[in-house]
Scaffold this active site. Sequence first.
Site, PDB file in Angstrom:
ATOM      1  N   CYS A  72       0.860  -1.186   0.000  1.00  0.00           N
ATOM      2  CA  CYS A  72       0.000   0.000   0.000  1.00  0.00           C
ATOM      3  C   CYS A  72       0.891   1.228   0.000  1.00  0.00           C
ATOM      4  O   CYS A  72       1.689   1.422   0.920  1.00  0.00           O
ATOM      5  CB  CYS A  72      -0.920  -0.003   1.213  1.00  0.00           C
ATOM      6  SG  CYS A  72      -1.922   1.501   1.349  1.00  0.00           S
ATOM      7  N   CYS A 217      -4.930   6.351  -3.136  1.00  0.00           N
ATOM      8  CA  CYS A 217      -4.322   5.024  -3.184  1.00  0.00           C
ATOM      9  C   CYS A 217      -2.958   5.164  -3.841  1.00  0.00           C
ATOM     10  O   CYS A 217      -2.878   5.452  -5.039  1.00  0.00           O
ATOM     11  CB  CYS A 217      -5.203   4.050  -3.961  1.00  0.00           C
ATOM     12  SG  CYS A 217      -4.461   2.414  -4.148  1.00  0.00           S
TER      13      CYS A 217
END
Length: 272
Positions: A72, A217
């Site tokens: 991530c 993101c």
Amino acid sequence: MKFSKMHGNGNDFIVIEDLNNEYLGKEGEIAQKMCHRRFGIGADGILIVRKNENCDIEMVIINSDGSYAAMCGNGIRCFAKYVYEKGIVKKDVLDVLTGDGVKRIFLEIENDKVKTINVNMGFGDFKPKNIPALCDEEIIEKKVSVGNGNFEITSLLMGVPHTIIFEEEKYPIECGRDIEKYELFPQGTNVNFCKVIDRNTMEVRTWERGAGPTLACGTGNCASVIAANKLGLVDKEVKVIVPGGELKVNIEDDGVKMIGNASFICDGTYLF
């Protein structure tokens, strides 16, 4: 259980230390309870800090639904700021073990605080078997019908699967739900809706696998820039604007560099 809540461009995480592996095997349950926005603290996922003999530190990522995530981008920026400012790893260049391998991170420090985080995210991978996707050829501007919509999709692995859709008019972000679970992707996919502003600027909205709509993101931003560059739409240095802010993505010979910041929200104790 002590925790810190942090965010990177609005993508929020709960960070917990597990230096003695006390929570090993309980990660999914912990994430589901802590991340619930009504009955818990509320977050897109949790970041677990663990020791590793072969690296400076290890990061384990669990989505809000309890599923595991290999990598991530926004999370690793929060993680790097956390381990430096909490005194766990007091280095301005650190190697972090993730589910997607070791990531080298460069920190810009000012008055003993982390100002900017530069992460080498590695390279995008368009091979269908690695995404994974159930097809033989690379997914480049592939026309598909999903749910009630028709889309042109480009897909790649950027630590986790990402599907990119370049849009002239905004699709509802909820379209991501059907694309995430499209039969082409046996493990699901993150979905990024992109608009190219100019050769050095893009807007990106992300439906995150296992979390839904998110304000940002990091891996999705990197995947979107890689796809746009491959299609000749942008150059190699791009500012990415997301609902929660912006960051820079540079495509370089030794990998894709993601440059941004992260912020602490609060520290606390969770009664698990």
